[in-house]
Design a protein around this motif. Structure first.
Motif, PDB file in Angstrom:
ATOM      1  N   VAL A   1       5.440   2.598 -12.980  1.00 22.23           N
ATOM      2  CA  VAL A   1       4.333   2.239 -13.871  1.00 22.23           C
ATOM      3  C   VAL A   1       4.797   1.126 -14.811  1.00 22.23           C
ATOM      4  CG1 VAL A   1       2.860   3.028 -15.766  1.00 22.23           C
ATOM      5  CG2 VAL A   1       3.212   4.488 -13.768  1.00 22.23           C
ATOM      6  N   SER A   2       4.104  -0.005 -14.761  1.00 24.46           N
ATOM      7  CA  SER A   2       4.433  -1.128 -15.627  1.00 24.46           C
ATOM      8  C   SER A   2       3.799  -0.973 -17.003  1.00 24.46           C
ATOM      9  CB  SER A   2       3.963  -2.434 -14.983  1.00 24.46           C
ATOM     10  OG  SER A   2       4.129  -3.515 -15.867  1.00 24.46           O
ATOM     11  N   SER A   3       2.527  -0.606 -17.034  1.00 28.77           N
ATOM     12  CA  SER A   3       1.843  -0.410 -18.306  1.00 28.77           C
ATOM     13  C   SER A   3       0.600   0.446 -18.099  1.00 28.77           C
ATOM     14  CB  SER A   3       1.457  -1.746 -18.954  1.00 28.77           C
ATOM     15  OG  SER A   3       0.529  -2.443 -18.141  1.00 28.77           O
ATOM     16  N   VAL A   4       0.098   0.977 -19.217  1.00 25.95           N
ATOM     17  CA  VAL A   4      -1.087   1.841 -19.205  1.00 25.95           C
ATOM     18  C   VAL A   4      -2.027   1.363 -20.300  1.00 25.95           C
ATOM     19  CG1 VAL A   4      -1.949   4.204 -19.361  1.00 25.95           C
ATOM     20  CG2 VAL A   4       0.368   3.779 -18.507  1.00 25.95           C
ATOM     21  N   SER A   5      -3.331   1.340 -20.007  1.00 28.64           N
ATOM     22  CA  SER A   5      -4.315   0.928 -21.010  1.00 28.64           C
ATOM     23  C   SER A   5      -5.477   1.911 -21.053  1.00 28.64           C
ATOM     24  CB  SER A   5      -4.880  -0.465 -20.685  1.00 28.64           C
ATOM     25  OG  SER A   5      -3.892  -1.453 -20.801  1.00 28.64           O
ATOM     26  N   PRO A   6      -5.756   2.495 -22.225  1.00 22.59           N
ATOM     27  CA  PRO A   6      -7.021   3.230 -22.387  1.00 22.59           C
ATOM     28  C   PRO A   6      -8.165   2.213 -22.347  1.00 22.59           C
ATOM     29  CG  PRO A   6      -5.441   3.741 -24.146  1.00 22.59           C
ATOM     30  CD  PRO A   6      -4.929   2.525 -23.444  1.00 22.59           C
ATOM     31  N   ALA A   7      -9.206   2.505 -21.588  1.00 20.58           N
ATOM     32  CA  ALA A   7     -10.265   1.521 -21.373  1.00 20.58           C
ATOM     33  C   ALA A   7     -11.637   2.181 -21.412  1.00 20.58           C
ATOM     34  CB  ALA A   7     -10.059   0.811 -20.037  1.00 20.58           C
TER      35      ALA A   7
ATOM     36  N   PRO B   1       0.814  -1.227   0.000  1.00 27.55           N
ATOM     37  CA  PRO B   1       0.000   0.000   0.000  1.00 27.55           C
ATOM     38  C   PRO B   1       0.846   1.275   0.000  1.00 27.55           C
ATOM     39  CG  PRO B   1      -0.896  -1.587   1.553  1.00 27.55           C
ATOM     40  CD  PRO B   1       0.425  -2.135   1.104  1.00 27.55           C
ATOM     41  N   TYR B   2       1.964   1.258   0.724  1.00 22.07           N
ATOM     42  CA  TYR B   2       2.848   2.429   0.752  1.00 22.07           C
ATOM     43  C   TYR B   2       3.395   2.730  -0.639  1.00 22.07           C
ATOM     44  CZ  TYR B   2       7.347   4.825   1.151  1.00 22.07           C
ATOM     45  OH  TYR B   2       8.410   5.655   0.944  1.00 22.07           O
ATOM     46  N   PHE B   3       3.867   1.688  -1.339  1.00 23.72           N
ATOM     47  CA  PHE B   3       4.423   1.881  -2.672  1.00 23.72           C
ATOM     48  C   PHE B   3       3.343   2.345  -3.650  1.00 23.72           C
ATOM     49  CE2 PHE B   3       7.870  -0.496  -0.838  1.00 23.72           C
ATOM     50  CZ  PHE B   3       8.990  -0.064  -1.513  1.00 23.72           C
ATOM     51  N   GLU B   4       2.154   1.756  -3.539  1.00 19.46           N
ATOM     52  CA  GLU B   4       1.067   2.149  -4.438  1.00 19.46           C
ATOM     53  C   GLU B   4       0.642   3.600  -4.192  1.00 19.46           C
ATOM     54  OE1 GLU B   4      -2.021  -0.665  -3.827  1.00 19.46           O
ATOM     55  OE2 GLU B   4      -1.077  -2.235  -5.043  1.00 19.46           O
ATOM     56  N   LYS B   5       0.553   3.984  -2.924  1.00 18.61           N
ATOM     57  CA  LYS B   5       0.176   5.369  -2.614  1.00 18.61           C
ATOM     58  C   LYS B   5       1.243   6.342  -3.130  1.00 18.61           C
ATOM     59  CE  LYS B   5      -1.109   8.492   1.155  1.00 18.61           C
ATOM     60  NZ  LYS B   5      -0.230   9.575   0.652  1.00 18.61           N
ATOM     61  N   THR B   6       2.512   6.001  -2.936  1.00 16.48           N
ATOM     62  CA  THR B   6       3.588   6.860  -3.423  1.00 16.48           C
ATOM     63  C   THR B   6       3.526   6.994  -4.937  1.00 16.48           C
ATOM     64  OG1 THR B   6       4.999   6.167  -1.583  1.00 16.48           O
ATOM     65  CG2 THR B   6       6.085   7.225  -3.451  1.00 16.48           C
ATOM     66  N   LEU B   7       3.256   5.879  -5.625  1.00 15.46           N
ATOM     67  CA  LEU B   7       3.150   5.915  -7.079  1.00 15.46           C
ATOM     68  C   LEU B   7       1.973   6.779  -7.522  1.00 15.46           C
ATOM     69  CD1 LEU B   7       4.001   5.021  -9.878  1.00 15.46           C
ATOM     70  CD2 LEU B   7       2.684   2.911  -9.554  1.00 15.46           C
ATOM     71  N   ALA B   8       0.828   6.621  -6.865  1.00 16.48           N
ATOM     72  CA  ALA B   8      -0.337   7.438  -7.219  1.00 16.48           C
ATOM     73  C   ALA B   8      -0.045   8.926  -7.014  1.00 16.48           C
ATOM     74  CB  ALA B   8      -1.551   7.010  -6.388  1.00 16.48           C
ATOM     75  N   ASP B   9       0.650   9.246  -5.941  1.00 15.30           N
ATOM     76  CA  ASP B   9       1.009  10.646  -5.684  1.00 15.30           C
ATOM     77  C   ASP B   9       1.942  11.175  -6.775  1.00 15.30           C
ATOM     78  OD1 ASP B   9      -0.518  10.661  -3.401  1.00 15.30           O
ATOM     79  OD2 ASP B   9       1.163  10.327  -2.029  1.00 15.30           O
ATOM     80  N   ARG B  10       2.884  10.350  -7.220  1.00 16.95           N
ATOM     81  CA  ARG B  10       3.801  10.756  -8.287  1.00 16.95           C
ATOM     82  C   ARG B  10       3.047  10.988  -9.598  1.00 16.95           C
ATOM     83  NH1 ARG B  10       8.513  13.213  -7.318  1.00 16.95           N
ATOM     84  NH2 ARG B  10       9.161  12.514  -5.254  1.00 16.95           N
ATOM     85  N   ILE B  11       2.094  10.123  -9.887  1.00 20.06           N
ATOM     86  CA  ILE B  11       1.287  10.294 -11.099  1.00 20.06           C
ATOM     87  C   ILE B  11       0.508  11.608 -11.028  1.00 20.06           C
ATOM     88  CG2 ILE B  11      -0.678   9.373 -12.382  1.00 20.06           C
ATOM     89  CD1 ILE B  11       0.346   6.565 -11.650  1.00 20.06           C
ATOM     90  N   LYS B  12      -0.052  11.903  -9.859  1.00 25.73           N
ATOM     91  CA  LYS B  12      -0.779  13.167  -9.701  1.00 25.73           C
ATOM     92  C   LYS B  12       0.129  14.359  -9.977  1.00 25.73           C
ATOM     93  CE  LYS B  12      -4.031  11.371  -6.250  1.00 25.73           C
ATOM     94  NZ  LYS B  12      -4.450  11.404  -4.819  1.00 25.73           N
TER      95      LYS B  12
ATOM     96  N   GLY C   1      10.188  -0.258 -12.648  1.00 28.47           N
ATOM     97  CA  GLY C   1      10.994   0.247 -11.538  1.00 28.47           C
ATOM     98  C   GLY C   1      10.162   0.499 -10.299  1.00 28.47           C
ATOM     99  N   LEU C   2      10.638   1.424  -9.464  1.00 34.57           N
ATOM    100  CA  LEU C   2       9.987   1.739  -8.193  1.00 34.57           C
ATOM    101  C   LEU C   2       9.639   3.222  -8.136  1.00 34.57           C
ATOM    102  CD1 LEU C   2      12.311  -0.328  -5.825  1.00 34.57           C
ATOM    103  CD2 LEU C   2       9.974  -0.909  -6.530  1.00 34.57           C
ATOM    104  N   PRO C   3       8.580   3.585  -7.419  1.00 29.85           N
ATOM    105  CA  PRO C   3       8.195   4.994  -7.344  1.00 29.85           C
ATOM    106  C   PRO C   3       9.290   5.857  -6.716  1.00 29.85           C
ATOM    107  CG  PRO C   3       6.446   3.572  -6.514  1.00 29.85           C
ATOM    108  CD  PRO C   3       7.652   2.707  -6.689  1.00 29.85           C
ATOM    109  N   LEU C   4       9.476   7.042  -7.265  1.00 28.97           N
ATOM    110  CA  LEU C   4      10.460   7.966  -6.722  1.00 28.97           C
ATOM    111  C   LEU C   4      10.160   8.282  -5.262  1.00 28.97           C
ATOM    112  CD1 LEU C   4      10.730  10.406  -9.744  1.00 28.97           C
ATOM    113  CD2 LEU C   4      12.654   9.194  -8.710  1.00 28.97           C
TER     114      LEU C   4
END
Length: 398
Positions: free
Chosen positions: A74-80, A22-33, A175-178
């Protein structure tokens, strides 16, 4: 139903982090924002191990994808598109989706792959694929099934509340979130290697700062500007950074005046490392990063690297150490630094370059040569004179 564009973002190694996931996912989401803050009306949300991005229809979805795919982690992105988790509703949306693919891409064959994330759903994944495939065949008369080499793979991701339909997975860098692996200081030159080394460490989740050495007026202001531009390209992946600029010329002049010519390169390199360590300690960096590659030049032989590291106590990371030069150049082209790196501007390492530099230095001999210099005074004076230049990615602050 699809009043917004939807992107599904898959996490890379963060998915393997167990209790820390959860920590890594939250950090990644924050980076995307942060990467998307220039797009008005974009929503980023974590849900069941994935990240969903919703954006207004009027925004350029491809531009958003370009930004997101550069985010480390981010491993991959898909328009859906989405539908209620009901087979009739999924089938209806799938037919609409495939009709667009026929019109836009001219596809004639397809294959359905279904994933039932909601294990309470009464129909299993293979049967979901079969049922939706049949509905697509009925609704899209020109299509045929090809399970071996289809023009289009139709993915059905069925979840408890919604089902997502897409046909491509656009690769990210993984990779891993900054921010999940500390902070490092890269010795950044205008060459090919060090920007790639900085990028690779940032990909492992490390926040990056840079130190750049010049020999003005033997090196030009334009040469430094080139390095700032290189740092800006790296920052488009790693976020804003500080570049600490040091004039190395006073130290080089002392070395040339008091030390053996053939040892000039290794002595200068040791001073660079000492100065970098001081700056790293001052600004909370936990390790040094260099673009050195084993055996590439005289200062990068095994013996030279051992002698270089002996003057510092901080760990030195060399992510390119065993890479072939061609592979480094390919990576530089991939991340966009290569063309800038090969611009023909002078570097401080080429100033006072000895004709026959030693390739197998001995530590005691090098330390004996350094005894002719006031090492601490030279290092402290250089650190005290640093210039700090803020580096923004493409002029943006994130």
């Amino acid at each position: 139903m699809n009043e917004q564009n939807i992107l599904i973002v898959r996490v890379g190694e963060a998915a393997l982090k167990g209790m820390n996931k959860p920590y890594f996912e939250k950090t990644l989401a924050d980076r995307i924002k942060r990467h998307l803050k220039g797009f008005r009306g974009v929503e980023v949300r974590r849900h069941e191990g994935m990240i969903f991005i919703r954006s207004p229809k009027e925004l350029d979805q491809q531009d958003i994808i370009r930004h997101v795919s550069k985010v480390f982690g981010v491993s991959s992105v898909s328009p859906a598109v989405e539908a209620p988790s009901d087979l009739d509703a999924i089938g209806e949306e799938a037919v609409k989706f495939m009709l667009r693919q026929i019109e836009e891409r001219g596809i004639r064959t397809f294959k359905v792959e279904a994933k039932r994330a909601d294990k309470q759903f009464p129909v299993k994944s293979p049967d979901i694929a079969r049922i939706i495939g049949a509905k697509v065949l009925i609704g899209c008369k020109v299509l045929k099934v090809d399970v071996h080499d289809p023009d289009c793979k139709l993915f059905i991701n069925l979840r408890k509340d919604r089902t997502y339909i897409y046909d491509e997975k656009i690769a990210g860098f993984g990779g891993l979130p900054l921010g999940t692996n500390g902070r490092g200081l890269v010795l950044l030159s205008g060459g090919i290697d060090s920007p790639v080394a900085a990028w690779m460490m940032a990909k492992r989740g490390m926040l990056i700062e840079a130190v750049h050495f010049h020999s003005y007026p033997y090196t030009s202001k334009r040469a430094q500007q080139k390095v700032e531009e290189l740092a800006g390209i790296v920052a488009s992946y790693s976020g804003r950074m500080k570049m600490h600029v040091i004039n190395l010329l006073p130290i080089q002049e002392q070395i040339v005046q008091h030390c053996p010519e053939e040892e000039t390169t290794i002595l200068v390199r040791r001073f660079m490392m000492r100065i970098a360590e001081k700056i790293a300690e001052k600004y909370g960096c936990m390790m040094l990063i260099t673009g050195e590659n084993l055996g590439q030049v005289a200062s990068q032989t095994a013996e030279a690297l051992v002698v270089t590291d002996a003057c510092v106590t901080m760990p030195v990371m060399r992510p390119l150490i065993a890479m072939d030069k061609v592979d480094i150049m390919d990576k530089a082209q991939e991340i966009g630094t290569y063309e800038k790196s090969i611009e023909p501007y002078e570097d401080c390492c080429t100033v006072f370059l000895p004709k026959h530099p030693t390739t197998k230095p001995h530590l005691k001999r090098i330390e004996h040569s350094e005894a002719a210099l006031d090492v601490d005074a030279l290092v402290n004076k250089a650190v005290a004179s640093e210039e700090i230049i803020p580096i923004m990615p493409g002029g943006e602050d994130f």
